[in-house]
Scaffold this motif. Structure first.
Motif, PDB file in Angstrom:
ATOM      1  N   ALA A  41       0.456   6.602 -16.140  1.00  0.00           N
ATOM      2  CA  ALA A  41       1.354   6.334 -16.183  1.00  0.00           C
ATOM      3  C   ALA A  41       2.479   5.789 -15.363  1.00  0.00           C
ATOM      4  O   ALA A  41       2.965   5.191 -15.294  1.00  0.00           O
ATOM      5  N   LEU A  42       1.659   6.471 -14.190  1.00  0.00           N
ATOM      6  CA  LEU A  42       2.351   5.776 -12.927  1.00  0.00           C
ATOM      7  C   LEU A  42       2.071   3.991 -12.818  1.00  0.00           C
ATOM      8  O   LEU A  42       2.677   3.017 -12.419  1.00  0.00           O
ATOM      9  N   LEU A  43       0.924   3.729 -12.897  1.00  0.00           N
ATOM     10  CA  LEU A  43       0.612   2.017 -13.497  1.00  0.00           C
ATOM     11  C   LEU A  43       0.759   1.311 -13.929  1.00  0.00           C
ATOM     12  O   LEU A  43       0.951  -0.031 -13.987  1.00  0.00           O
ATOM     13  N   SER A  44       1.688   2.199 -15.758  1.00  0.00           N
ATOM     14  CA  SER A  44       2.058   1.865 -16.830  1.00  0.00           C
ATOM     15  C   SER A  44       3.355   1.779 -16.271  1.00  0.00           C
ATOM     16  O   SER A  44       4.181   0.270 -17.138  1.00  0.00           O
ATOM     17  N   SER A  45       3.863   1.658 -15.067  1.00  0.00           N
ATOM     18  CA  SER A  45       5.811   2.047 -14.771  1.00  0.00           C
ATOM     19  C   SER A  45       5.672   0.565 -13.945  1.00  0.00           C
ATOM     20  O   SER A  45       7.000   0.491 -13.920  1.00  0.00           O
ATOM     21  N   GLY A  46       4.939  -0.334 -14.041  1.00  0.00           N
ATOM     22  CA  GLY A  46       5.406  -1.274 -13.209  1.00  0.00           C
ATOM     23  C   GLY A  46       5.525  -1.791 -11.973  1.00  0.00           C
ATOM     24  O   GLY A  46       6.031  -2.262 -10.675  1.00  0.00           O
ATOM     25  N   GLU A  47       5.433  -0.199 -11.459  1.00  0.00           N
ATOM     26  CA  GLU A  47       6.462  -0.120  -9.579  1.00  0.00           C
ATOM     27  C   GLU A  47       4.689  -0.340  -9.226  1.00  0.00           C
ATOM     28  O   GLU A  47       4.480  -0.576  -7.524  1.00  0.00           O
ATOM     29  N   ILE A  48       3.751  -0.018  -9.046  1.00  0.00           N
ATOM     30  CA  ILE A  48       2.251  -0.551  -7.902  1.00  0.00           C
ATOM     31  C   ILE A  48       1.542  -1.811  -7.917  1.00  0.00           C
ATOM     32  O   ILE A  48       1.522  -2.441  -9.675  1.00  0.00           O
ATOM     33  N   ASP A  49       1.847  -2.054  -7.420  1.00  0.00           N
ATOM     34  CA  ASP A  49       0.992  -3.706  -6.640  1.00  0.00           C
ATOM     35  C   ASP A  49      -0.402  -3.916  -6.656  1.00  0.00           C
ATOM     36  O   ASP A  49      -1.266  -4.334  -7.174  1.00  0.00           O
ATOM     37  N   LEU A  50      -0.834  -2.805  -5.878  1.00  0.00           N
ATOM     38  CA  LEU A  50      -2.584  -2.399  -5.271  1.00  0.00           C
ATOM     39  C   LEU A  50      -3.028  -1.105  -5.855  1.00  0.00           C
ATOM     40  O   LEU A  50      -1.844   0.160  -5.547  1.00  0.00           O
ATOM     41  N   THR A  72      -0.760  -7.702 -13.164  1.00  0.00           N
ATOM     42  CA  THR A  72       0.295  -7.541 -12.228  1.00  0.00           C
ATOM     43  C   THR A  72      -0.663  -6.224 -11.122  1.00  0.00           C
ATOM     44  O   THR A  72      -0.577  -5.962  -9.695  1.00  0.00           O
ATOM     45  N   VAL A  73      -1.259  -5.330 -11.772  1.00  0.00           N
ATOM     46  CA  VAL A  73      -1.885  -4.948 -10.688  1.00  0.00           C
ATOM     47  C   VAL A  73      -3.234  -4.782 -10.036  1.00  0.00           C
ATOM     48  O   VAL A  73      -4.309  -5.957 -10.780  1.00  0.00           O
ATOM     49  N   LYS A  74      -3.859  -5.183  -8.944  1.00  0.00           N
ATOM     50  CA  LYS A  74      -4.932  -5.575  -8.207  1.00  0.00           C
ATOM     51  C   LYS A  74      -6.175  -4.677  -7.802  1.00  0.00           C
ATOM     52  O   LYS A  74      -5.302  -3.291  -7.201  1.00  0.00           O
ATOM     53  N   VAL A  75      -6.922  -4.860  -7.490  1.00  0.00           N
ATOM     54  CA  VAL A  75      -8.066  -3.368  -6.652  1.00  0.00           C
ATOM     55  C   VAL A  75      -8.780  -3.785  -5.632  1.00  0.00           C
ATOM     56  O   VAL A  75      -8.817  -4.144  -5.297  1.00  0.00           O
ATOM     57  N   ILE A  76      -8.969  -3.288  -5.173  1.00  0.00           N
ATOM     58  CA  ILE A  76      -9.371  -2.761  -3.996  1.00  0.00           C
ATOM     59  C   ILE A  76     -10.375  -1.436  -3.497  1.00  0.00           C
ATOM     60  O   ILE A  76     -10.299  -0.437  -4.413  1.00  0.00           O
ATOM     61  N   ILE A  77     -11.817  -2.171  -4.066  1.00  0.00           N
ATOM     62  CA  ILE A  77     -12.889  -1.654  -4.177  1.00  0.00           C
ATOM     63  C   ILE A  77     -13.385  -0.910  -3.188  1.00  0.00           C
ATOM     64  O   ILE A  77     -13.355  -1.146  -2.446  1.00  0.00           O
ATOM     65  N   VAL A  78     -13.060   0.892  -3.390  1.00  0.00           N
ATOM     66  CA  VAL A  78     -13.636   1.122  -2.042  1.00  0.00           C
ATOM     67  C   VAL A  78     -14.751   2.200  -1.969  1.00  0.00           C
ATOM     68  O   VAL A  78     -14.278   3.951  -2.481  1.00  0.00           O
ATOM     69  N   ILE A  93     -11.204  -7.865  -8.331  1.00  0.00           N
ATOM     70  CA  ILE A  93     -10.850  -7.016  -7.517  1.00  0.00           C
ATOM     71  C   ILE A  93     -10.867  -7.741  -6.296  1.00  0.00           C
ATOM     72  O   ILE A  93     -11.485  -8.717  -6.480  1.00  0.00           O
ATOM     73  N   ILE A  94     -10.031  -7.452  -4.907  1.00  0.00           N
ATOM     74  CA  ILE A  94      -9.886  -8.199  -4.309  1.00  0.00           C
ATOM     75  C   ILE A  94     -10.574  -8.392  -3.016  1.00  0.00           C
ATOM     76  O   ILE A  94     -11.817  -9.655  -2.718  1.00  0.00           O
ATOM     77  N   ALA A 113      -4.522  -8.891   0.350  1.00  0.00           N
ATOM     78  CA  ALA A 113      -4.088  -8.487  -1.178  1.00  0.00           C
ATOM     79  C   ALA A 113      -2.618  -8.713  -0.389  1.00  0.00           C
ATOM     80  O   ALA A 113      -2.109  -9.612  -1.762  1.00  0.00           O
ATOM     81  N   ALA A 114      -1.928  -8.776   0.716  1.00  0.00           N
ATOM     82  CA  ALA A 114      -0.606  -9.276   0.881  1.00  0.00           C
ATOM     83  C   ALA A 114      -0.846 -10.996   0.590  1.00  0.00           C
ATOM     84  O   ALA A 114       0.107 -11.487   0.150  1.00  0.00           O
ATOM     85  N   LYS A 115      -1.411 -11.107   0.993  1.00  0.00           N
ATOM     86  CA  LYS A 115      -1.626 -13.002   0.800  1.00  0.00           C
ATOM     87  C   LYS A 115      -1.612 -13.457  -0.671  1.00  0.00           C
ATOM     88  O   LYS A 115      -0.659 -14.242  -1.332  1.00  0.00           O
ATOM     89  N   MET A 116      -2.514 -12.494  -1.057  1.00  0.00           N
ATOM     90  CA  MET A 116      -2.435 -12.843  -3.125  1.00  0.00           C
ATOM     91  C   MET A 116      -1.032 -12.720  -3.808  1.00  0.00           C
ATOM     92  O   MET A 116      -0.880 -13.115  -4.620  1.00  0.00           O
TER      93      MET A 116
END
Length: 124
Positions: A41-50, A72-78, A93-94, A113-116
């Motif tokens: 739900a949070l991911l589909s809200s449009g609020e999340i960048d990463l 619009t949502v980017k991903v860093i795998i941890v 992924i970034i 991620a910020a640069k992208m």
């Protein structure tokens, strides 16, 4: 400012992520989840960048989960998974941050991620 969430099935990893993000001035970690479906739900809200995403998820593969994300949502795998195995999945992924990681490594990934994000916004 990057608005982020973390998804890792082990809560202590989420706590460490919160600690690291609290020291990165351009990152706002608004939530962490131990189950990927709880974040939908949070991911589909449009609020999340990463999303800081563990490779080994419960109930879905990371590759499948990434395909469901808004563009619009980017991903860093941890992950503690071997980097070569992660790259075999050819996910959008970034970067990959290998566990255990120092907070400085997460900072470097967030800078990417910020640069992208800046490039994406400047093209509009």
């Amino acid at each position: 400012m990057l608005t982020c969430i973390g998804i890792d099935d082990e809560e202590y990893n989420n706590e460490y992520l919160k600690h690291c993000c609290s020291n990165i001035p351009f990152v706002k970690l608004i939530a962490t989840f131990t189950e990927p479906f709880a974040a939908r739900a949070l991911l589909s809200s449009g609020e999340i960048d990463l999303v800081f995403l563990d490779f080994n998820l419960i109930g879905i593969t990371a590759a499948e989960f990434i395909k469901e994300l808004p563009l619009t949502v980017k991903v860093i795998i941890v992950s503690s998974e071997m980097e070569g195995r992660i790259r075999d999945y050819d996910m959008d992924i970034i970067t990959i941050v290998s566990k255990p990681y120092p907070c400085e490594r997460l900072l470097e990934a967030c800078k990417l991620a910020a640069k992208m994000q800046f490039k994406k916004r400047s093209k509009k």
